[in-house]
Design a protein around this motif. Structure first.
Motif, PDB file in Angstrom:
ATOM      1  N   PRO A 139       0.826  -1.209   0.000  1.00  0.00           N
ATOM      2  CA  PRO A 139       0.000   0.000   0.000  1.00  0.00           C
ATOM      3  C   PRO A 139       0.859   1.257   0.000  1.00  0.00           C
ATOM      4  O   PRO A 139       1.938   1.291   0.578  1.00  0.00           O
ATOM      5  CB  PRO A 139      -0.806  -0.117   1.299  1.00  0.00           C
ATOM      6  N   THR A 140       0.359   2.302  -0.649  1.00  0.00           N
ATOM      7  CA  THR A 140       1.104   3.561  -0.713  1.00  0.00           C
ATOM      8  C   THR A 140       0.879   4.409   0.536  1.00  0.00           C
ATOM      9  O   THR A 140       1.755   5.150   0.930  1.00  0.00           O
ATOM     10  CB  THR A 140       0.695   4.380  -1.945  1.00  0.00           C
ATOM     11  N   ARG A 141      -0.299   4.287   1.145  1.00  0.00           N
ATOM     12  CA  ARG A 141      -0.601   5.013   2.376  1.00  0.00           C
ATOM     13  C   ARG A 141      -0.930   4.004   3.460  1.00  0.00           C
ATOM     14  O   ARG A 141      -1.687   3.069   3.226  1.00  0.00           O
ATOM     15  CB  ARG A 141      -1.790   5.940   2.165  1.00  0.00           C
ATOM     16  N   VAL A 142      -0.375   4.234   4.626  1.00  0.00           N
ATOM     17  CA  VAL A 142      -0.642   3.325   5.742  1.00  0.00           C
ATOM     18  C   VAL A 142      -1.082   4.119   6.966  1.00  0.00           C
ATOM     19  O   VAL A 142      -0.745   5.287   7.121  1.00  0.00           O
ATOM     20  CB  VAL A 142       0.593   2.465   6.105  1.00  0.00           C
ATOM     21  N   SER A 143      -1.837   3.441   7.808  1.00  0.00           N
ATOM     22  CA  SER A 143      -2.265   4.008   9.084  1.00  0.00           C
ATOM     23  C   SER A 143      -1.664   3.147  10.188  1.00  0.00           C
ATOM     24  O   SER A 143      -1.741   1.931  10.143  1.00  0.00           O
ATOM     25  CB  SER A 143      -3.791   3.990   9.187  1.00  0.00           C
ATOM     26  N   LEU A 144      -1.083   3.795  11.173  1.00  0.00           N
ATOM     27  CA  LEU A 144      -0.507   3.081  12.305  1.00  0.00           C
ATOM     28  C   LEU A 144      -1.497   2.986  13.463  1.00  0.00           C
ATOM     29  O   LEU A 144      -1.105   2.651  14.586  1.00  0.00           O
ATOM     30  CB  LEU A 144       0.781   3.779  12.757  1.00  0.00           C
ATOM     31  N   ALA A 145      -2.770   3.260  13.199  1.00  0.00           N
ATOM     32  CA  ALA A 145      -3.804   3.241  14.226  1.00  0.00           C
ATOM     33  C   ALA A 145      -3.944   1.852  14.832  1.00  0.00           C
ATOM     34  O   ALA A 145      -3.825   0.841  14.141  1.00  0.00           O
ATOM     35  CB  ALA A 145      -5.131   3.675  13.626  1.00  0.00           C
ATOM     36  N   ARG A 146      -4.200   1.830  16.119  1.00  0.00           N
ATOM     37  CA  ARG A 146      -4.375   0.562  16.825  1.00  0.00           C
ATOM     38  C   ARG A 146      -5.827   0.352  17.275  1.00  0.00           C
ATOM     39  O   ARG A 146      -6.165  -0.706  17.775  1.00  0.00           O
ATOM     40  CB  ARG A 146      -3.439   0.484  18.010  1.00  0.00           C
ATOM     41  N   PHE A 203      -7.926   4.066   0.857  1.00  0.00           N
ATOM     42  CA  PHE A 203      -7.719   4.723   2.139  1.00  0.00           C
ATOM     43  C   PHE A 203      -6.405   4.239   2.739  1.00  0.00           C
ATOM     44  O   PHE A 203      -5.824   3.262   2.256  1.00  0.00           O
ATOM     45  CB  PHE A 203      -8.892   4.400   3.071  1.00  0.00           C
ATOM     46  N   PRO A 204      -5.922   4.879   3.799  1.00  0.00           N
ATOM     47  CA  PRO A 204      -4.702   4.379   4.440  1.00  0.00           C
ATOM     48  C   PRO A 204      -4.907   2.934   4.912  1.00  0.00           C
ATOM     49  O   PRO A 204      -5.931   2.615   5.508  1.00  0.00           O
ATOM     50  CB  PRO A 204      -4.506   5.321   5.629  1.00  0.00           C
ATOM     51  N   ALA A 205      -3.953   2.080   4.603  1.00  0.00           N
ATOM     52  CA  ALA A 205      -4.065   0.662   4.966  1.00  0.00           C
ATOM     53  C   ALA A 205      -3.911   0.508   6.476  1.00  0.00           C
ATOM     54  O   ALA A 205      -2.909   0.944   7.041  1.00  0.00           O
ATOM     55  CB  ALA A 205      -2.999  -0.144   4.240  1.00  0.00           C
ATOM     56  N   PRO A 206      -4.903  -0.104   7.143  1.00  0.00           N
ATOM     57  CA  PRO A 206      -4.820  -0.286   8.598  1.00  0.00           C
ATOM     58  C   PRO A 206      -3.916  -1.471   8.949  1.00  0.00           C
ATOM     59  O   PRO A 206      -4.392  -2.570   9.213  1.00  0.00           O
ATOM     60  CB  PRO A 206      -6.275  -0.535   9.001  1.00  0.00           C
ATOM     61  N   ILE A 207      -2.605  -1.247   8.938  1.00  0.00           N
ATOM     62  CA  ILE A 207      -1.666  -2.364   9.049  1.00  0.00           C
ATOM     63  C   ILE A 207      -1.713  -3.057  10.409  1.00  0.00           C
ATOM     64  O   ILE A 207      -1.440  -4.255  10.485  1.00  0.00           O
ATOM     65  CB  ILE A 207      -0.225  -1.924   8.710  1.00  0.00           C
ATOM     66  N   HIS A 208      -2.068  -2.367  11.462  1.00  0.00           N
ATOM     67  CA  HIS A 208      -2.142  -3.015  12.780  1.00  0.00           C
ATOM     68  C   HIS A 208      -3.502  -3.659  13.027  1.00  0.00           C
ATOM     69  O   HIS A 208      -3.614  -4.581  13.832  1.00  0.00           O
ATOM     70  CB  HIS A 208      -1.850  -2.011  13.904  1.00  0.00           C
ATOM     71  N   LEU A 209      -4.520  -3.183  12.359  1.00  0.00           N
ATOM     72  CA  LEU A 209      -5.873  -3.677  12.595  1.00  0.00           C
ATOM     73  C   LEU A 209      -6.307  -4.744  11.599  1.00  0.00           C
ATOM     74  O   LEU A 209      -7.270  -5.453  11.850  1.00  0.00           O
ATOM     75  CB  LEU A 209      -6.869  -2.501  12.541  1.00  0.00           C
ATOM     76  N   GLY A 210      -5.627  -4.837  10.478  1.00  0.00           N
ATOM     77  CA  GLY A 210      -6.103  -5.734   9.414  1.00  0.00           C
ATOM     78  C   GLY A 210      -7.268  -5.055   8.720  1.00  0.00           C
ATOM     79  O   GLY A 210      -7.079  -4.152   7.925  1.00  0.00           O
ATOM     80  N   ARG A 211      -8.468  -5.456   9.062  1.00  0.00           N
ATOM     81  CA  ARG A 211      -9.682  -4.775   8.578  1.00  0.00           C
ATOM     82  C   ARG A 211     -10.197  -3.890   9.699  1.00  0.00           C
ATOM     83  O   ARG A 211     -10.034  -4.203  10.869  1.00  0.00           O
ATOM     84  CB  ARG A 211     -10.757  -5.785   8.201  1.00  0.00           C
TER      85      ARG A 211
END
Length: 190
Positions: A75-82, A157-165
């Motif tokens: 992904p080009t944009r990522v979210s580090l949200a938990r 959208f930013p890929a939620p890498i810590h949450l998966g979906r």
């Protein structure tokens, strides 16, 4: 260079031009010069051989690693949200980034033209899996269409890498001018 110095300083000794002379039994005075020369030539040959082997060595790729990269694009944009709440904030900034000219600046008036509430489900690659209306502004069907278009235009959208979906809800506050604010980043109302 070291070998050249050895030869230039020993003018009284013979310089070995044939490596077989060392075996043939030269005088002890000329033997070290021949040994230096023979060692230098041997080292040069060995250095050349090892460089050739490194250049011709094929790189091994594991088919599993290349298959994983092909199946999941980076992904080009990522979210580090938990948490979904943190992701909602990242997604709101993402939507604002695509619609800066359409964002209402300042506080909104007390009466808004339309309010829409949408629940998003974002996959691990940032694509929208689904968005469902929890509250449609039925008195303004053009706003419903415009919100749906805005969501699709902002994808991925930013890929939620810590949450998966991730699944979250956003409220769209629509002004009669066609500009809007999201409840997550709203500046409030007058």
């Amino acid at each position: 260079m070291f070998f050249a110095r050895q030869f230039s300083h020993r003018s009284d000794q013979q310089v070995c031009t044939n490596p077989n002379e060392v075996v043939a039994g030269l005088s002890l005075a000329s033997a070290p010069a021949c040994l230096y020369f023979t060692m230098a030539v041997g080292l040069c040959i060995l250095a050349g051989c090892s460089a050739t082997k490194q250049a011709n060595t094929p790189k091994l790729e594991t088919p599993v690693a290349s298959a994983v990269l092909e199946d999941k694009p980076i992904p080009t944009r990522v979210s580090l949200a938990r948490t979904p709440k943190e992701y909602r904030h990242d997604a709101a900034h993402h939507i604002y980034g695509f619609n800066q000219h359409r964002i209402h600046q300042g506080k909104l008036p007390p009466l808004l033209y339309a309010i829409g509430v949408v629940t998003f489900e974002v996959r691990e690659d940032g694509k929208i899996q689904s968005f469902d209306w929890m509250r449609k502004p039925k008195q303004a069907p053009e706003v419903i269409q415009e919100i749906e278009r805005t969501i699709k235009a902002a994808e991925p959208f930013p890929a939620p890498i810590h949450l998966g979906r991730v699944r979250y809800t956003e409220t769209w506050l629509w002004h009669k001018s066609g500009k809007f604010q999201l409840d997550t980043l709203t500046e409030g109302q007058i």
